[in-house]
Design a protein around this motif. Structure first.
Motif, PDB file in Angstrom:
ATOM      1  N   ILE A 132      69.897  19.178  99.816  1.00  0.00           N
ATOM      2  CA  ILE A 132      69.879  17.662  99.835  1.00  0.00           C
ATOM      3  C   ILE A 132      69.557  17.232  98.620  1.00  0.00           C
ATOM      4  O   ILE A 132      70.037  16.255  97.976  1.00  0.00           O
ATOM      5  CB  ILE A 132      69.159  17.034 101.059  1.00  0.00           C
ATOM      6  CG1 ILE A 132      70.032  17.326 102.441  1.00  0.00           C
ATOM      7  CG2 ILE A 132      69.273  15.407 101.126  1.00  0.00           C
ATOM      8  CD1 ILE A 132      69.396  16.968 103.654  1.00  0.00           C
ATOM      9  N   GLU A 133      68.021  17.610  97.987  1.00  0.00           N
ATOM     10  CA  GLU A 133      67.611  17.175  96.721  1.00  0.00           C
ATOM     11  C   GLU A 133      68.723  17.554  95.650  1.00  0.00           C
ATOM     12  O   GLU A 133      68.756  16.710  94.706  1.00  0.00           O
ATOM     13  CB  GLU A 133      66.360  17.960  96.438  1.00  0.00           C
ATOM     14  CG  GLU A 133      64.961  17.253  97.635  1.00  0.00           C
ATOM     15  CD  GLU A 133      63.891  18.063  97.423  1.00  0.00           C
ATOM     16  OE1 GLU A 133      63.747  19.069  96.505  1.00  0.00           O
ATOM     17  OE2 GLU A 133      62.994  17.772  98.452  1.00  0.00           O
ATOM     18  N   GLU A 134      69.193  18.667  95.851  1.00  0.00           N
ATOM     19  CA  GLU A 134      70.147  19.006  94.508  1.00  0.00           C
ATOM     20  C   GLU A 134      71.341  18.301  94.525  1.00  0.00           C
ATOM     21  O   GLU A 134      71.876  17.680  93.620  1.00  0.00           O
ATOM     22  CB  GLU A 134      70.508  20.817  94.782  1.00  0.00           C
ATOM     23  CG  GLU A 134      71.062  21.308  93.445  1.00  0.00           C
ATOM     24  CD  GLU A 134      70.935  22.844  93.854  1.00  0.00           C
ATOM     25  OE1 GLU A 134      72.107  23.331  92.912  1.00  0.00           O
ATOM     26  OE2 GLU A 134      70.532  23.534  94.452  1.00  0.00           O
ATOM     27  N   VAL A 135      71.847  17.927  95.624  1.00  0.00           N
ATOM     28  CA  VAL A 135      73.100  16.980  95.744  1.00  0.00           C
ATOM     29  C   VAL A 135      72.710  15.825  95.314  1.00  0.00           C
ATOM     30  O   VAL A 135      73.386  15.223  94.498  1.00  0.00           O
ATOM     31  CB  VAL A 135      73.591  17.022  97.336  1.00  0.00           C
ATOM     32  CG1 VAL A 135      74.513  15.974  97.387  1.00  0.00           C
ATOM     33  CG2 VAL A 135      74.316  18.482  97.826  1.00  0.00           C
ATOM     34  N   GLU A 136      71.584  15.091  95.877  1.00  0.00           N
ATOM     35  CA  GLU A 136      71.283  13.816  95.598  1.00  0.00           C
ATOM     36  C   GLU A 136      70.750  13.724  93.905  1.00  0.00           C
ATOM     37  O   GLU A 136      71.113  12.787  93.277  1.00  0.00           O
ATOM     38  CB  GLU A 136      69.986  13.190  96.058  1.00  0.00           C
ATOM     39  CG  GLU A 136      70.499  13.034  97.617  1.00  0.00           C
ATOM     40  CD  GLU A 136      71.233  11.980  97.728  1.00  0.00           C
ATOM     41  OE1 GLU A 136      71.207  11.054  97.293  1.00  0.00           O
ATOM     42  OE2 GLU A 136      72.331  12.204  98.444  1.00  0.00           O
ATOM     43  N   ARG A 137      70.340  14.827  93.297  1.00  0.00           N
ATOM     44  CA  ARG A 137      70.070  14.453  92.053  1.00  0.00           C
ATOM     45  C   ARG A 137      71.304  14.565  91.048  1.00  0.00           C
ATOM     46  O   ARG A 137      71.335  13.901  89.962  1.00  0.00           O
ATOM     47  CB  ARG A 137      69.557  16.160  91.449  1.00  0.00           C
ATOM     48  CG  ARG A 137      67.786  16.049  91.333  1.00  0.00           C
ATOM     49  CD  ARG A 137      67.413  17.189  90.533  1.00  0.00           C
ATOM     50  NE  ARG A 137      67.779  18.270  90.981  1.00  0.00           N
ATOM     51  CZ  ARG A 137      67.401  19.318  92.080  1.00  0.00           C
ATOM     52  NH1 ARG A 137      66.125  18.720  92.620  1.00  0.00           N
ATOM     53  NH2 ARG A 137      67.822  20.487  92.185  1.00  0.00           N
ATOM     54  N   GLY A 138      72.348  15.160  91.422  1.00  0.00           N
ATOM     55  CA  GLY A 138      73.484  15.015  90.780  1.00  0.00           C
ATOM     56  C   GLY A 138      74.158  13.393  90.632  1.00  0.00           C
ATOM     57  O   GLY A 138      75.181  13.168  90.005  1.00  0.00           O
ATOM     58  N   GLY A 139      73.626  12.670  91.796  1.00  0.00           N
ATOM     59  CA  GLY A 139      74.384  11.202  91.496  1.00  0.00           C
ATOM     60  C   GLY A 139      75.624  11.298  92.234  1.00  0.00           C
ATOM     61  O   GLY A 139      76.201  12.031  92.791  1.00  0.00           O
ATOM     62  N   GLY A 140      76.320  10.139  91.802  1.00  0.00           N
ATOM     63  CA  GLY A 140      77.630   9.642  92.363  1.00  0.00           C
ATOM     64  C   GLY A 140      77.649   9.102  93.761  1.00  0.00           C
ATOM     65  O   GLY A 140      76.495   8.711  94.376  1.00  0.00           O
ATOM     66  N   ASP A 141      78.867   8.643  94.012  1.00  0.00           N
ATOM     67  CA  ASP A 141      79.260   7.972  95.353  1.00  0.00           C
ATOM     68  C   ASP A 141      78.970   9.141  96.526  1.00  0.00           C
ATOM     69  O   ASP A 141      78.983  10.221  96.175  1.00  0.00           O
ATOM     70  CB  ASP A 141      80.442   7.313  95.418  1.00  0.00           C
ATOM     71  CG  ASP A 141      81.736   7.975  95.265  1.00  0.00           C
ATOM     72  OD1 ASP A 141      81.711   9.255  95.483  1.00  0.00           O
ATOM     73  OD2 ASP A 141      82.707   7.505  94.903  1.00  0.00           O
ATOM     74  N   ALA A 142      79.448   8.627  97.734  1.00  0.00           N
ATOM     75  CA  ALA A 142      79.045   9.633  98.681  1.00  0.00           C
ATOM     76  C   ALA A 142      80.186  10.607  98.508  1.00  0.00           C
ATOM     77  O   ALA A 142      80.158  11.747  99.021  1.00  0.00           O
ATOM     78  CB  ALA A 142      79.063   8.873 100.063  1.00  0.00           C
ATOM     79  N   ARG A 143      81.474  10.452  98.278  1.00  0.00           N
ATOM     80  CA  ARG A 143      82.545  11.458  98.371  1.00  0.00           C
ATOM     81  C   ARG A 143      82.073  12.418  97.163  1.00  0.00           C
ATOM     82  O   ARG A 143      82.405  13.665  97.434  1.00  0.00           O
ATOM     83  CB  ARG A 143      83.845  10.908  97.892  1.00  0.00           C
ATOM     84  CG  ARG A 143      84.585  10.426  99.158  1.00  0.00           C
ATOM     85  CD  ARG A 143      85.861   9.715  98.787  1.00  0.00           C
ATOM     86  NE  ARG A 143      86.576   9.143  99.715  1.00  0.00           N
ATOM     87  CZ  ARG A 143      86.776   7.843 100.282  1.00  0.00           C
ATOM     88  NH1 ARG A 143      86.255   7.096  99.574  1.00  0.00           N
ATOM     89  NH2 ARG A 143      87.150   7.642 101.334  1.00  0.00           N
ATOM     90  N   GLU A 144      81.584  12.163  96.244  1.00  0.00           N
ATOM     91  CA  GLU A 144      81.262  12.952  95.021  1.00  0.00           C
ATOM     92  C   GLU A 144      80.045  13.810  95.505  1.00  0.00           C
ATOM     93  O   GLU A 144      79.887  15.223  95.437  1.00  0.00           O
ATOM     94  CB  GLU A 144      80.687  11.946  93.821  1.00  0.00           C
ATOM     95  CG  GLU A 144      82.080  11.652  93.077  1.00  0.00           C
ATOM     96  CD  GLU A 144      81.390  10.657  91.974  1.00  0.00           C
ATOM     97  OE1 GLU A 144      82.108  10.706  91.095  1.00  0.00           O
ATOM     98  OE2 GLU A 144      80.597   9.825  92.169  1.00  0.00           O
TER      99      GLU A 144
END
Length: 186
Positions: free
Chosen positions: A70-82
């Motif tokens: 989850i942290e890795e995904v969130e670090r990349g930013g972007g909207d929910a689909r991204e």
């Protein structure tokens, strides 16, 4: 000059590999030391006993498959689909790793069938995964029922795809997974 110690993470990864290969009964100190090419004495520099190793293996697995992803995904930013797209990519890329791989997930699920404490840990991890998926899907999907269906499909495919031997009507597995990804992100 002192001897070089085998890092703690190597013992944990070896333990997870043994778990995948033969269940919790296969996680034996002597066998792990042999697989690492070291003596079992180094084990006791990190762990009190086998139970401590098993608990830390579960800690590592939980941290890596839930919070770290989850942290890795969130670090990349972007909207929910991204973020969902990035999550699906991370999960696919880690499908055979010693900690984040689906085989570790399956081994822990099997272990949970026989051990209530492991079952509770698995429930916590699955609830954390579902909560995260729910937060992302609900940002672009207003129907709560549809959000739950998408969460269940995404989580079920994570584990179930490993067991699926279907030919997919002449399509390749990667092609069908891409179709599924597009459907979930629609």
């Amino acid at each position: 000059m002192g001897a070089i110690r085998t890092p703690r993470e190597k013992w944990l990864e070896a333990g997870l590999r043994a778990l995948v290969a033969g269940g919790p009964e296969a996680v034996r100190i002597e066998a792990l030391a042999q697989s690492l090419g070291v003596t079992k004495g180094g084990f006791y520099g990190y762990f009190r006993n086998r139970d401590a190793l098993l608990a830390e293996m579960l800690d590592l697995w939980e941290r890596e498959v839930a919070e770290s992803v989850i942290e890795e995904v969130e670090r990349g930013g972007g909207d929910a689909r991204e973020r969902l797209d990035r999550l699906f990519g991370l999960v696919a890329a880690a499908s055979e790793g010693p900690v984040r791989g689906v085989t570790a997930d399956i081994a822990i699920r099997d272990w949970a069938r026989r051990d209530p404490a492991v079952a509770e840990r698995l429930r916590r991890v699955d609830n954390r995964r579902a909560d995260y998926l729910r937060s992302l899907f609900s940002s672009f999907c207003p129907d709560e029922d549809e959000v739950e269906v998408r969460c269940l499909i995404a989580m079920s495919v994570r584990v179930g795809n490993h067991f699926n031997a279907a030919d997919h009507g002449g399509r390749g597995r990667a092609e069908v997974m891409e179709l599924l990804r597009r459907r979930l992100l629609a």
